[in-house]
Enzyme design. Structure first.
Site, PDB file in Angstrom:
ATOM      1  N   CYS A 136      43.926 -63.427 -76.389  1.00 24.54           N
ATOM      2  CA  CYS A 136      44.150 -64.463 -77.396  1.00 24.54           C
ATOM      3  C   CYS A 136      43.257 -65.672 -77.099  1.00 24.54           C
ATOM      4  O   CYS A 136      42.040 -65.534 -77.044  1.00 24.54           O
ATOM      5  CB  CYS A 136      45.630 -64.820 -77.473  1.00 24.54           C
ATOM      6  SG  CYS A 136      46.053 -65.800 -78.957  1.00 24.54           S
ATOM      7  N   HIS A 144      47.485 -59.800 -79.329  1.00 24.44           N
ATOM      8  CA  HIS A 144      48.422 -59.835 -78.202  1.00 24.44           C
ATOM      9  C   HIS A 144      48.791 -58.400 -77.830  1.00 24.44           C
ATOM     10  O   HIS A 144      49.591 -57.767 -78.528  1.00 24.44           O
ATOM     11  CB  HIS A 144      49.688 -60.610 -78.586  1.00 24.44           C
ATOM     12  CG  HIS A 144      49.496 -62.083 -78.647  1.00 24.44           C
ATOM     13  ND1 HIS A 144      49.810 -62.917 -77.595  1.00 24.44           N
ATOM     14  CD2 HIS A 144      49.003 -62.875 -79.634  1.00 24.44           C
ATOM     15  CE1 HIS A 144      49.527 -64.165 -77.928  1.00 24.44           C
ATOM     16  NE2 HIS A 144      49.035 -64.168 -79.153  1.00 24.44           N
ATOM     17  N   GLU A 179      50.717 -57.319 -75.545  1.00 24.62           N
ATOM     18  CA  GLU A 179      52.127 -57.186 -75.175  1.00 24.62           C
ATOM     19  C   GLU A 179      53.034 -57.073 -76.392  1.00 24.62           C
ATOM     20  O   GLU A 179      54.205 -56.675 -76.278  1.00 24.62           O
ATOM     21  CB  GLU A 179      52.549 -58.372 -74.303  1.00 24.62           C
ATOM     22  CG  GLU A 179      52.792 -59.679 -75.033  1.00 24.62           C
ATOM     23  CD  GLU A 179      51.529 -60.459 -75.383  1.00 24.62           C
ATOM     24  OE1 GLU A 179      51.656 -61.605 -75.862  1.00 24.62           O
ATOM     25  OE2 GLU A 179      50.421 -59.916 -75.175  1.00 24.62           O
TER      26      GLU A 179
END
Length: 203
Positions: A82, A184, A186
């Site tokens: 990011c 992202h 995750e």
């Protein structure tokens, strides 16, 4: 599961909560080290630079902890996520901030008035420009990833996957030992898990 005895240093380069990234790494068999210590970063086998928020505070945080030159001189694989990816470039239009300069180019603001809300928040599909890239193994064009960004890196020779949000956006980049993803991992389910696993396997 990408179990590994390699040491993974996670550098929090912004004001974000990095717990989700740490948990994502733990789920694939890694025990990451959350650190702002240059010696720990310099001796890690892999380095992940996190960042959520703005470029200027991120660079200030890295500078205050002696990490700017440390990161610039690393030879092991580095992954920016990011805003962490954006900090890898030479400058950011977000305040015209000088960044790490590990990748060429300037990060730009997403255009306002193109009929799309800014920030770019949510799911978007990937277009692989280098389908055989080792960071993208098991990921294909059309796979989805989760974004949260108001600034972006334009396409360049370093772009290995892109997405589109009114303008073409570098979704994944690589030059030498320096890697980055704008989304992202995750939060990106299969796509993010595979990217993290692939990063851990890099030689």
């Amino acid at each position: 599961m990408a179990t590994s005895a390699a040491s993974i240093a996670v550098v929090p380069g912004g004001g974000e909560n990095v717990n989700c990234v740490l948990f994502a790494l733990e789920r694939i068999g890694v025990r990451p080290i959350l650190t702002l210590d240059p010696k720990t970063v310099a001796t890690a086998d892999r380095v992940i630079l996190m960042g959520v928020g703005a470029a200027a505070p991120g660079m200030e945080k890295l500078g205050a902890n002696g990490l700017v030159e440390c990161l610039r001189t690393l030879q092991q694989p580095v992954l920016g996520i990011c805003v962490g990816m954006q900090l890898l470039f030479e400058r950011s239009a977000e305040g015209d901030v000088p960044c790490l300069g590990m990748l060429p180019g300037r990060v730009e603001a997403l255009p306002i008035g193109a009929g799309l809300p800014v920030p770019h928040m949510g799911w978007n599909s990937l277009a692989l420009l280098k389908a055989d890239h080792p960071l993208l193994e098991g990921i294909k064009t059309g796979d989805w990833a989760f974004y949260a960004n108001s600034f972006y890196a334009p396409l360049s020779d370093a772009t290995v996957a892109s997405t589109d949000y009114g303008v073409p956006i570098s979704a994944v980049v690589q030059r030498g030992h320096v890697y980055g993803c704008q989304f992202h991992p995750e939060k990106s389910r299969h796509t993010g898990r595979r990217l993290l696993e692939n990063f851990l396997r890099l030689g």
